[in-house]
Design a protein around this motif. Structure first.
Motif, PDB file in Angstrom:
ATOM      1  N   ASP B 225       8.480   8.407  -1.420  1.00 30.34           N
ATOM      2  CA  ASP B 225       7.880   8.827  -0.143  1.00 30.34           C
ATOM      3  C   ASP B 225       7.004  10.050  -0.350  1.00 30.34           C
ATOM      4  O   ASP B 225       5.888  10.123   0.162  1.00 30.34           O
ATOM      5  CB  ASP B 225       8.973   9.193   0.874  1.00 30.34           C
ATOM      6  N   ALA B 226       7.534  11.023  -1.103  1.00 29.83           N
ATOM      7  CA  ALA B 226       6.802  12.265  -1.318  1.00 29.83           C
ATOM      8  C   ALA B 226       5.512  12.005  -2.089  1.00 29.83           C
ATOM      9  O   ALA B 226       4.463  12.571  -1.784  1.00 29.83           O
ATOM     10  CB  ALA B 226       7.679  13.256  -2.072  1.00 29.83           C
ATOM     11  N   TYR B 229       2.940  10.378   0.161  1.00 29.31           N
ATOM     12  CA  TYR B 229       2.409  11.383   1.088  1.00 29.31           C
ATOM     13  C   TYR B 229       1.399  12.285   0.404  1.00 29.31           C
ATOM     14  O   TYR B 229       0.305  12.530   0.907  1.00 29.31           O
ATOM     15  CB  TYR B 229       3.576  12.207   1.645  1.00 29.31           C
ATOM     16  N   ALA B 230       1.762  12.784  -0.795  1.00 26.04           N
ATOM     17  CA  ALA B 230       0.893  13.721  -1.496  1.00 26.04           C
ATOM     18  C   ALA B 230      -0.415  13.055  -1.896  1.00 26.04           C
ATOM     19  O   ALA B 230      -1.499  13.638  -1.761  1.00 26.04           O
ATOM     20  CB  ALA B 230       1.608  14.283  -2.729  1.00 26.04           C
ATOM     21  N   THR B 233      -2.608  12.639   1.097  1.00 24.10           N
ATOM     22  CA  THR B 233      -3.175  13.920   1.537  1.00 24.10           C
ATOM     23  C   THR B 233      -4.354  14.345   0.678  1.00 24.10           C
ATOM     24  O   THR B 233      -5.330  14.908   1.182  1.00 24.10           O
ATOM     25  CB  THR B 233      -2.102  15.033   1.466  1.00 24.10           C
ATOM     26  N   THR B 261      10.637  17.995   2.304  1.00 16.30           N
ATOM     27  CA  THR B 261       9.427  18.778   2.587  1.00 16.30           C
ATOM     28  C   THR B 261       8.984  19.538   1.350  1.00 16.30           C
ATOM     29  O   THR B 261       7.798  19.627   1.036  1.00 16.30           O
ATOM     30  CB  THR B 261       9.701  19.820   3.691  1.00 16.30           C
ATOM     31  N   ARG B 264       7.339  17.379  -1.340  1.00 17.89           N
ATOM     32  CA  ARG B 264       5.947  17.135  -0.965  1.00 17.89           C
ATOM     33  C   ARG B 264       5.103  18.347  -1.313  1.00 17.89           C
ATOM     34  O   ARG B 264       3.998  18.223  -1.867  1.00 17.89           O
ATOM     35  CB  ARG B 264       5.857  16.878   0.543  1.00 17.89           C
ATOM     36  N   GLN B 265       5.642  19.521  -0.980  1.00 20.71           N
ATOM     37  CA  GLN B 265       4.899  20.756  -1.235  1.00 20.71           C
ATOM     38  C   GLN B 265       4.616  20.917  -2.722  1.00 20.71           C
ATOM     39  O   GLN B 265       3.503  21.237  -3.135  1.00 20.71           O
ATOM     40  CB  GLN B 265       5.721  21.939  -0.719  1.00 20.71           C
TER      41      GLN B 265
END
Lengths: 138, 523
Positions: B225-226, B229-230, B233, B261, B264-265
């Motif tokens: 998922d991460a 997402y990344a 982005t 979170t 992802r960061q």
């Protein structure tokens, strides 16, 4: 149908002005307040459908405002969106507990702000999204 | 000049040694020292606790305590009172150890010059006082610096908000049409506003790291998922430079024990760096897989075809404010805090991060994260003394959704808050939150040790959630059940600790099966 009314509470005049331009372009009427006291005065006067509340106000911060609004029936019904320069992780939970519908971090993303406003006003979103249940009533 | 006499506590069980020490003091002025002599550690501790002692002369071979424990007990009873240990001729090594434990000095019995003793005492007291003061100043300085940075960062966000608002208003043509040049210049302003925003965010993160306030909520998290997402982005940024951004993930990757979170960061920082340091038409890739050498770890690798880093820098790049002194880095912006923050986030979640690179040959940044283990999360909590005595229950609340939007963090926060309201404020609870990779279920496991027990809590949760019409309207189903470990344990022979660990492992197995079967369904 008349435009919905939004009360903007922020002590920074430029931020208020910027929000007004953006919200007007999206067919909302706006009113201003600069601190805790004037927020109550203006809310009573205009009966807004929604309040955008900055936390960092002079003489009583946003949390004080939320407390005061909660105890007055006419004001307690106004949905509140908190917008703040303060850190989200530290303040979001507290803001939601105090009754806010959402917490947005400054600088606020325009699309996010409009989406959150629509949600709080119960307006249908332009994109597809299922009904969100209101945590406030649980 | 009437100074208050220094209160000296001599803890020495050997009568002869004690007499010698007392004689040394008798040669001093009467009112400069006041001696108290005790021969047992336990008596000394009581005396120290009363307060008023300025320095302790401590023999390390007492009838009821010896060695380094004497120093520890003295400092525990009175942390502000400096300790000077008395040792025998053969014990200098022990004395050195005592100083590591916190003693200010040591004196060798039989070799103490009578004039030296009072001087040694005064020095010890003075040294201790200076050390304490220095520590205090340093702590205050750090606190001030962190508060200052935090305050400044917050203040910077307000004018930034106004700039952002009006630039976007102009770009959205709310103040009239724009010619191409105006549009281009405004885009440049916007890009820099976002850069500034990122810098302020990094600055605040770093102050939080320093102040020990970095909030990390470890849970069962999905690496894929991460990554998705990344990549989403940063797709635009990569495309703008003509860089190919791709990802490769091992199928059936297990969930990891981390903060979604934060993962992802971390990925965004690494990908953003990779894109920054790769010339146009290059390639950046993210990979995620298990490693053969250690089945308990998942490794994430971000590789790029960029300018590379010289091998002697590959550790330094994770330092604060480090920016490569590369002249070819035109347009490189940022405070140099990204990798420092990354490293902090990774290590705090139990992982490791490192870089492999050579100039002109691109770089590979690797991050390891621990595979999710419920036993690992729960067992340490159950190990504390207190909990072993009370009854234990594991309450599982499963919330299912037909519309599949429950992965929205905000809603799961709401449910979590709700569950927490069903428990007493003074109840000891572990609430690890689990979201199953992309699927539409969430379950919360409440482990509690209290007199009321799992059954009562289950009933309370069911009642609360059943009475909630909104949940039905939102298409949610809720089921709550509990497993009383006490009842199951009655027949077991192991210790409570072992039993709890085994139980956690069994439940973990069941949950892992559930998760992978759901992932298969959704694949």
């Amino acid at each position: 149908m008349p435009n919905k009314k939004i009360l903007i509470v922020d002590d920074d005049p430029d931020v208020r002005h910027g929000m007004q331009v953006r919200l007007k372009a999206n067919h909302y009427d706006t009113f201003f307040a600069v601190d805790a006291l004037s927020s109550m005065v203006e809310a009573r006067k205009h009966e807004p459908d929604l309040m955008i509340l900055d936390l960092g106000l002079p003489a009583g911060d946003g949390f004080v405002v939320m407390e005061r609004f909660k105890i007055i029936p006419a004001l307690a019904v106004i949905p509140i969106i908190v917008v703040s320069a303060r850190d989200a992780r530290a303040n979001k939970g507290r803001a939601i507990k105090a009754g806010a519908k959402a917490f947005l971090q400054k600088p606020v993303d325009t699309a996010e702000l409009l989406a959150v406003i629509r949600q709080a006003l119960g307006e249908p979103a332009p994109a597809e999204k299922p009904v969100v249940y209101d945590l406030g009533s649980l | 000049m009437n100074e208050k006499p220094l209160q000296v506590l001599v803890v020495e069980d050997n009568a002869g040694d004690a007499r010698l020490i007392r004689e040394m003091f008798s040669k001093e002025r009467r009112d400069s020292f006041e001696l108290t002599h005790l021969s047992r550690m336990s008596d000394a501790v009581i005396h120290l606790a009363k307060g008023g002692v300025d320095v302790v002369l401590l023999d390390m071979g007492l009838p009821d305590e010896h060695g380094l424990d004497t120093v520890r007990r003295s400092l525990a009873a009175a942390p502000d009172v400096p300790v000077i240990v008395l040792t025998g001729l053969d014990d200098e090594a022990l004395a050195a150890e005592a100083m590591k434990e916190g003693a200010q000095d040591y004196l060798i019995k039989g070799q103490i010059e009578s004039r030296a003793l009072p001087r040694a005492l005064r020095h010890a007291i003075e040294r201790h006082r200076l050390q304490t003061e220095a520590d205090l100043i340093r702590t205050h300085q750090m606190q001030f610096k962190d508060e200052f940075l935090s305050h400044v960062s917050h203040e910077l966000r307000s004018p930034l908000t106004a700039i952002y608002q009006f630039v976007t208003i102009l770009l959205d043509k709310l103040a009239g049409e724009l010619n191409p040049e105006q549009h281009e210049y405004l885009e440049i302003v916007l890009r820099n506003v976002k850069q500034l925003q990122a810098m302020i965010h990094d600055l605040l993160e770093v102050t939080r790291v320093q102040a020990g306030k970095l909030s990390i909520e470890v849970q069962c998290a999905s690496v894929s998922d991460a990554v998705v997402y990344a990549v989403n982005t940063l797709e635009g940024t990569a495309a703008a430079k003509g860089i190919t951004l791709s990802s490769e993930m091992e199928c059936r990757l297990p969930p990891v024990c981390a903060d979604p979170t934060r993962i992802r960061q971390i990925l965004i920082i690494l990908l953003d760096n990779a894109i920054k340091f790769t010339p146009p038409n290059g390639a950046v890739k993210v990979q995620a897989r298990r490693i053969e050498e250690d089945p308990n770890l998942v490794v994430l690798e971000v590789s790029d075809s960029g300018c590379g880093i010289s091998p002697d820098m590959t550790e330094r790049i994770f330092e604060r404010l480090f920016q490569t002194p590369d002249p070819a880095s035109a347009g490189r912006k940022g405070l140099g805090l990204g990798l420092y923050i990354c490293k902090e986030l990774v290590t705090r979640q139990g992982g490791q991060i490192w870089a492999r690179s050579a100039p002109g040959q691109g770089s590979v940044f690797s991050v390891t994260l621990p595979v999710f283990s419920l036993a690992g999360m729960i067992a340490p909590i159950f190990k504390t003394e207190r909990r072993r005595e009370s009854p234990v229950a594991l309450v599982v609340t499963e919330i299912g959704s037909q519309t599949g939007w429950l992965s929205d963090a905000e809603h799961s926060d709401g449910i979590r808050a709700l569950l927490q309201r069903c428990l007493h404020s003074d109840q000891d609870v572990l609430l690890p939150k689990m979201g199953s990779a992309g699927a539409a279920e969430l379950f919360f496991i409440v482990a509690t040790t209290d007199g009321i027990g799992g059954e009562a809590i289950t009933r309370r949760i069911r009642k609360r959630l059943d009475g909630c019409g909104d949940l039905e309207r939102a298409g949610l189903t809720v089921s709550t059940s509990y497993r009383s470990l006490e009842a199951i344990k009655r027949n077991a022979r192991e210790s409570m600790e072992d039993f709890l660990e085994n139980a956690a492992v069994k439940i973990q197995g069941v949950i892992n099966e559930e998760i992978s079967s759901r992932m298969l369904e959704n694949a």
